[in-house]
Structure formats: structure tokens, C-alpha cells
Write a protein that holds these residues in place. Structure first.
Motif, PDB file in Angstrom:
ATOM      1  N   GLN A 100       0.865  -1.245   0.314  1.00  0.00           N
ATOM      2  CA  GLN A 100       0.122   0.117   0.108  1.00  0.00           C
ATOM      3  C   GLN A 100       0.838   1.313  -0.079  1.00  0.00           C
ATOM      4  O   GLN A 100       0.575   2.235  -0.880  1.00  0.00           O
ATOM      5  CB  GLN A 100      -0.998  -0.066   1.085  1.00  0.00           C
ATOM      6  N   ALA A 101       1.754   1.524   0.866  1.00  0.00           N
ATOM      7  CA  ALA A 101       2.626   2.697   1.078  1.00  0.00           C
ATOM      8  C   ALA A 101       3.491   2.839  -0.249  1.00  0.00           C
ATOM      9  O   ALA A 101       3.722   3.656  -0.803  1.00  0.00           O
ATOM     10  CB  ALA A 101       3.507   2.393   2.310  1.00  0.00           C
ATOM     11  N   ARG A 137       2.908   1.549  -3.305  1.00  0.00           N
ATOM     12  CA  ARG A 137       2.003   2.122  -4.340  1.00  0.00           C
ATOM     13  C   ARG A 137       1.774   3.434  -4.265  1.00  0.00           C
ATOM     14  O   ARG A 137       1.877   4.315  -5.280  1.00  0.00           O
ATOM     15  CB  ARG A 137       1.040   1.284  -4.552  1.00  0.00           C
ATOM     16  N   ASP A 138       1.300   3.811  -3.160  1.00  0.00           N
ATOM     17  CA  ASP A 138       1.028   5.325  -2.790  1.00  0.00           C
ATOM     18  C   ASP A 138       2.315   6.287  -3.178  1.00  0.00           C
ATOM     19  O   ASP A 138       1.988   7.222  -3.600  1.00  0.00           O
ATOM     20  CB  ASP A 138       0.333   5.634  -1.284  1.00  0.00           C
ATOM     21  N   ALA A 139       3.436   6.010  -2.810  1.00  0.00           N
ATOM     22  CA  ALA A 139       4.599   6.809  -2.827  1.00  0.00           C
ATOM     23  C   ALA A 139       4.816   6.996  -4.399  1.00  0.00           C
ATOM     24  O   ALA A 139       5.209   8.000  -4.770  1.00  0.00           O
ATOM     25  CB  ALA A 139       5.828   6.270  -1.893  1.00  0.00           C
ATOM     26  N   GLY A 149       3.063   6.637  -6.866  1.00  0.00           N
ATOM     27  CA  GLY A 149       2.057   7.217  -7.702  1.00  0.00           C
ATOM     28  C   GLY A 149       2.150   8.701  -7.533  1.00  0.00           C
ATOM     29  O   GLY A 149       1.295   9.279  -8.200  1.00  0.00           O
ATOM     30  N   GLN A 150       2.870   9.410  -6.456  1.00  0.00           N
ATOM     31  CA  GLN A 150       3.011  10.663  -6.334  1.00  0.00           C
ATOM     32  C   GLN A 150       3.994  11.186  -7.140  1.00  0.00           C
ATOM     33  O   GLN A 150       4.172  12.518  -7.146  1.00  0.00           O
ATOM     34  CB  GLN A 150       3.249  10.873  -4.743  1.00  0.00           C
ATOM     35  N   CYS A 151       5.001  10.686  -7.884  1.00  0.00           N
ATOM     36  CA  CYS A 151       6.151  11.066  -8.633  1.00  0.00           C
ATOM     37  C   CYS A 151       5.854  10.925  -9.972  1.00  0.00           C
ATOM     38  O   CYS A 151       4.836  10.155 -10.339  1.00  0.00           O
ATOM     39  CB  CYS A 151       7.328  10.103  -8.257  1.00  0.00           C
TER      40      CYS A 151
END
Length: 251
Positions: free
Chosen positions: A13-14, A16-18, A20-22
Motif C-alpha cells: 500500500q505505502a 504504491r502510494d509513494a 504514484g505521487q512522482c
């Protein structure tokens, strides 16, 4: 997914989220690596599986799925890399309390050496409370009051937490060119073996040596900083050593 260890779920989860922000292209995954930290403690899933094996009258064979969901210490980085399609290498390390910072330092070196163009780095902690409570109690590092108070006169030990923290790292020129949102710039880092220290009582000399390395690499002096984040374990011995090290560094 729901049958996976909680630590594995947190990493996926973490991560993928990280990521996805770049800003990245479809080809970025081929040049993305992963370095994560996970301290060598059994997780709840691993503990339950061990109990089943040891207490079973007729233990069955261990399946590949059993290995994957209990192999938390070595598996998180490889799992994230496989799930996300990252091809520039992946491994998980354990350097005790310094694990996550060590992972970030090594990730920076991968970028500097052009082994990758993007690195996912950080750490996770989701151990079985049985091991943390007994282990830190034996080390006399666990707070009997259940309250962590770093650098406080009444500090009597640490309180074990759990969670995951993951960052995306790029070379600064690449992040600027790709118009990423830049949250921080790492200009230096330092590591050392303090030789005479223990898990709960590190040696000040080793801490100072590591800090000097970081300032030298960054081209800064300690007097130029406005804020310093500390380990702050909340153990009387650990806090005193850290304060001594900072004092020696700044004087």
C-alpha cells in the motif's frame, strides 16, 4: 491479498502510494530499485505459523505460499518490486534502529552511481508483540510506565510502535527536469561502527564520527543548521549518549 502478513500489505500500500505521487514514464519501472528496512523480528503471521508447525502432531509440508507470507524479514522489497514491476534490484536490510536511514543512504548511493534512476526506500515494522515486549523487557529498554518521553527527566524506556514509511528518491536534476514535487534534498550522509556500543548503550565516539561524515559530505558545518532530528529512544542511557554526542558536535 488479505491472507498475506500485515507487514506485506502495508508495504504494498505505502509503496504504491509513494510511487504514484512522482512523475514517471512507462519505462521508469525498468530503472527503479527498492531498498527497504525490516528488523529481524517474527511477525504475527510468522509466529502463528511456527506454533502450528511445532504444536502439530503430524506437521505437514511447507508450501511456497507459507514461505512468502511468513518470510517478512527478507521479502518486503522483493515483493514490492515484483508487484510494481521494478527491475533495478531489490533487497531488505536490518541495521537495528538505523535501518530505515541506512536504506535511504544506500538508495542515494545507487542513484549517485547511476545504478538506477529512481529508488523506493524506507522501512517497516510490524512484529509480533510477544517478541517485542519480552525482548525489550529483557534489555531493560521497555518503559514500565508505557510512556515514551525522550530527553525527559522521567524517561524510563521506549514504547514499541509499528508502521511503514516509504519515500521516492531521484537525482535532483532529474526531479527538477521532470517537474516533481520535491519535499527535501539529501546533501550528505554518514555511517560508522561505534565499536564499543551495545543495542541500548551506543558509543558517543561512533555517533560523532558518523555525523562529521555527513556534514563533510554536505559541505556544511553544524553551526549552520536550525533543526536536528534525534533518535530519542527515551531510555536514560541512550538519551544521555545522544545528548553528549550532539554537545560534542556543536561545541
Amino acid at each position: 491479498l488479505l491472507e498475506m502478513d500485515e507487514a506485506h500489505q502495508m508495504v504494498l500500500q505505502a509503496g504504491r502510494d509513494a510511487f504514484g505521487q512522482c512523475v514517471c514514464s512507462p519505462e521508469s519501472r525498468k530503472r527503479t530499485g527498492v531498498i527497504l528496512a525490516a528488523i529481524s523480528l517474527p511477525t504475527l503471521t510468522g509466529s502463528r505459523f511456527s506454533s502450528q508447525v511445532m504444536l502439530s502432531v503430524e506437521p505437514g509440508s511447507v508450501s511456497g505460499f507459507d514461505f512468502c507470507r511468513t518470510g517478512v524479514v527478507s521479502f518486503p522489497a522483493a515483493l514490492l518490486a515484483r508487484a510494481m514491476g521494478f527491475e533495478a534490484g531489490a533487497y531488505t536490510l536490518d541495521a537495528a534502529c538505523a535501518s530505515s536511514l541506512y536504506a535511504i543512504k544506500l538508495a542515494c548511493e545507487h542513484l549517485a552511481l547511476k545504478k538506477a534512476d529512481l529508488m523506493i526506500a524506507g522501512g517497516l515494522s510490524r512484529p509480533s508483540t510477544l517478541y517485542t515486549q519480552i525482548g525489550f523487557t529483557q534489555l531493560q529498554a521497555l518503559s514500565p510506565a508505557g510512556r515514551c518521553a525522550p530527553f525527559d527527566r522521567g524517561a524510563d524506556g521506549l514504547v514499541v510502535g509499528e508502521g511503514t514509511g516509504i519515500v521516492v528518491l531521484k537525482r535532483l536534476e532529474d526531479a527538477i527536469a521532470q517537474k516533481d514535487r520535491i519535499l527535501a534534498v539529501i546533501t550528505g550522509s554518514g555511517v560508522s561502527n561505534d565499536i564499543d556500543g551495545t543495542l541500548v548503550a551506543p558509543a558517543s565516539e561512533g555517533q560523532i564520527r558518523a555525523m562529521y561524515q555527513a556534514y563533510h559530505q554536505a559541505g556544511w558545518s553544524p553551526g549552520q543548521i536550525d533543526y536536528m532530528e534525534c533518535h530519542g529512544s527515551g531510555t536514560p542511557v541512550g538519551d544521555q549518549v545522544e545528548l553528549t554526542s550532539i554537545y560534542q558536535l556543536l561545541k
